[in-house]
Design an enzyme around this catalytic site. Structure first.
Site, PDB file in Angstrom:
ATOM      1  N   THR A  40       0.818  -1.209   0.000  1.00  0.00           N
ATOM      2  CA  THR A  40       0.000   0.000   0.000  1.00  0.00           C
ATOM      3  C   THR A  40       0.855   1.264   0.000  1.00  0.00           C
ATOM      4  O   THR A  40       1.833   1.354   0.741  1.00  0.00           O
ATOM      5  CB  THR A  40      -0.883   0.007   1.262  1.00  0.00           C
ATOM      6  OG1 THR A  40      -1.499  -1.267   1.366  1.00  0.00           O
ATOM      7  CG2 THR A  40      -1.916   1.107   1.208  1.00  0.00           C
ATOM      8  N   ARG A  54     -11.872 -10.147  -2.155  1.00  0.00           N
ATOM      9  CA  ARG A  54     -11.102 -10.028  -0.902  1.00  0.00           C
ATOM     10  C   ARG A  54     -10.746  -8.555  -0.640  1.00  0.00           C
ATOM     11  O   ARG A  54     -10.339  -7.834  -1.539  1.00  0.00           O
ATOM     12  CB  ARG A  54      -9.834 -10.884  -1.008  1.00  0.00           C
ATOM     13  CG  ARG A  54      -8.882 -10.753   0.194  1.00  0.00           C
ATOM     14  CD  ARG A  54      -7.819  -9.715  -0.047  1.00  0.00           C
ATOM     15  NE  ARG A  54      -6.840  -9.678   1.042  1.00  0.00           N
ATOM     16  CZ  ARG A  54      -5.983  -8.671   1.204  1.00  0.00           C
ATOM     17  NH1 ARG A  54      -5.975  -7.651   0.386  1.00  0.00           N
ATOM     18  NH2 ARG A  54      -5.132  -8.687   2.207  1.00  0.00           N
ATOM     19  N   VAL A  55     -10.908  -8.124   0.589  1.00  0.00           N
ATOM     20  CA  VAL A  55     -10.549  -6.750   0.969  1.00  0.00           C
ATOM     21  C   VAL A  55      -9.558  -6.804   2.119  1.00  0.00           C
ATOM     22  O   VAL A  55      -9.723  -7.601   3.048  1.00  0.00           O
ATOM     23  CB  VAL A  55     -11.813  -5.956   1.394  1.00  0.00           C
ATOM     24  CG1 VAL A  55     -11.436  -4.564   1.880  1.00  0.00           C
ATOM     25  CG2 VAL A  55     -12.780  -5.856   0.215  1.00  0.00           C
ATOM     26  N   GLY A  56      -8.533  -5.981   2.056  1.00  0.00           N
ATOM     27  CA  GLY A  56      -7.525  -5.954   3.116  1.00  0.00           C
ATOM     28  C   GLY A  56      -7.767  -4.827   4.102  1.00  0.00           C
ATOM     29  O   GLY A  56      -8.879  -4.311   4.241  1.00  0.00           O
ATOM     30  N   ASP A  57      -6.713  -4.417   4.772  1.00  0.00           N
ATOM     31  CA  ASP A  57      -6.816  -3.399   5.823  1.00  0.00           C
ATOM     32  C   ASP A  57      -7.042  -1.979   5.284  1.00  0.00           C
ATOM     33  O   ASP A  57      -7.617  -1.132   5.971  1.00  0.00           O
ATOM     34  CB  ASP A  57      -5.529  -3.385   6.656  1.00  0.00           C
ATOM     35  CG  ASP A  57      -4.315  -3.080   5.774  1.00  0.00           C
ATOM     36  OD1 ASP A  57      -4.114  -3.801   4.772  1.00  0.00           O
ATOM     37  OD2 ASP A  57      -3.594  -2.100   6.048  1.00  0.00           O
ATOM     38  N   GLY A 113       1.248  -3.800   4.379  1.00  0.00           N
ATOM     39  CA  GLY A 113       1.610  -5.200   4.621  1.00  0.00           C
ATOM     40  C   GLY A 113       0.390  -6.074   4.419  1.00  0.00           C
ATOM     41  O   GLY A 113      -0.524  -5.713   3.676  1.00  0.00           O
TER      42      GLY A 113
HETATM   43  N1  GLY Z   1      -2.321  -3.912   2.888  1.00  0.00           N
HETATM   44  C1  GLY Z   1      -3.069  -4.109   1.746  1.00  0.00           C
HETATM   45  C2  GLY Z   1      -3.810  -5.349   1.683  1.00  0.00           C
HETATM   46  O1  GLY Z   1      -3.573  -6.283   2.439  1.00  0.00           O
HETATM   47  O2  GLY Z   1      -4.685  -5.458   0.847  1.00  0.00           O
END
Ligand code: GLY
Length: 310
Positions: free
Chosen positions: A151, A178-181, A202
């Site tokens: 990111t 899928r979605v991250g932080d 990360g």
């Molecule tokens: N840090 C971005 C993700 O895991 O999608």
């Protein structure tokens, strides 16, 4: 380290330079952050953000972004969006609203189209080539951030206003949807002009378990110095994950307090980040982790040449 801007990874260098110019010319901190993020989103050389980002398991580039205004605590985010040229612009747009500020997939795309934001094919030939060389029999439980750098996160301060913006294409070969932080408030970023701002990069699944950006800002609120806040939040989270037998993927943090002091921490060997300092210089630093002992260095030319990532 003190500055007006701090951003994740070496790839943010040109963006921070541009952001500093915007501030020098009297632009707002929001304009500076958005310009900085857009430079990374637009550059096909960077494989974890925007145009040129690596695709999901189905070969489609799905983008997430978020923006937080530390004055109002206004927060905007989009997730799982396809073919939107600059996700950060839409995240910023949404942060002005009290409702409907976090939009997903088709709904986010519809909103962006209606508001006239630019769309284009975000899958480059190079990204497609990497995708087609990737084995499809991979272990979904072991997905890592691409080269550990994913990111782009930019924190800025001008006058009393603090804000942050983040943008990513997420994990290479992630499951569709899928979605991250990154677009999740308190995990990918958090800003409160009364206290400070923090952002994370990360593996999203591991970052979200600790709401790490919020965790750093809360430590600042308690009076913990910014470098210590980053290191302690990360160490405590790693220890907690360790106690449940979970070995996290890469996690790195940046933060800035109200006095422009900057901190960074990582569980990788090295995590480069860029500071737009108080003298208006753009400076590359790296958080270095030697067996759990953290330090911040100003890398020399040899270090930069040897560094493999973006
Ligand atoms: N840090 C971005 C993700 O895991 O999608």
């Amino acid at each position: 380290m003190r500055g007006y801007m701090v951003a994740t990874w070496k790839m943010a260098w040109d963006g921070v330079k541009k952001g500093q110019e915007v501030l020098r010319a009297g632009g707002s901190v929001h304009q500076a952050i958005i310009e900085a993020v857009k430079m990374v989103e637009d550059d096909p050389e960077y494989h974890s953000v925007g145009y040129g980002g690596l695709p999901n398991y189905n070969g489609e580039v799905e983008l997430d972004a978020a923006y937080m205004d530390g004055d109002t605590l206004g927060y905007g985010g989009i997730m799982g969006v396809k073919n939107l040229k600059n996700p950060i612009e839409v995240a910023f747009d949404l942060c002005h609203y009290k409702r409907n500020c976090l939009l997903a997939a088709a709904g986010a795309e519809e909103y962006a189209r209606k508001k006239g934001y630019a769309f284009c094919d975000m899958l480059t030939e190079e990204a497609y080539l990497r995708y087609s060389r990737q084995t499809k029999q991979m272990d979904m439980e072991k997905l890592e951030a691409y080269g550990g750098h994913d990111t782009v996160c930019v924190i800025g301060k001008s006058g009393d206003t603090m804000a942050c913006g983040v943008s990513t294409s997420g994990l290479f070969m992630k499951l569709p949807g899928r979605v991250g932080d990154s677009p999740v408030i308190g995990s990918g970023c958090y800003a409160d002009s009364e206290v400070g701002a923090a952002a994370a990069t990360g593996v999203g699944e591991d970052i979200m378990k600790g709401c790490l950006s919020f965790s750093v800002v809360e430590k600042l609120r308690q009076g913990v110095p910014v470098q210590q806040a980053c290191e302690t939040a990360l160490r405590e989270h790693m220890e907690r994950l360790g106690r449940s037998g979970h070995r996290p993927g890469s996690i790195s943090l940046i933060a800035m307090d109200r006095e422009h002091n900057i901190g960074a921490a990582t569980n990788k060997k090295a995590f480069p980040f860029v500071v737009g300092d108080l003298e208006r210089n753009t400076v590359l630093y790296a958080a270095v982790n030697e067996g759990g002992k953290m330090s911040v260095i100003c890398p020399d030319e040899a270090w930069i040449q040897a560094y493999q990532g973006d």
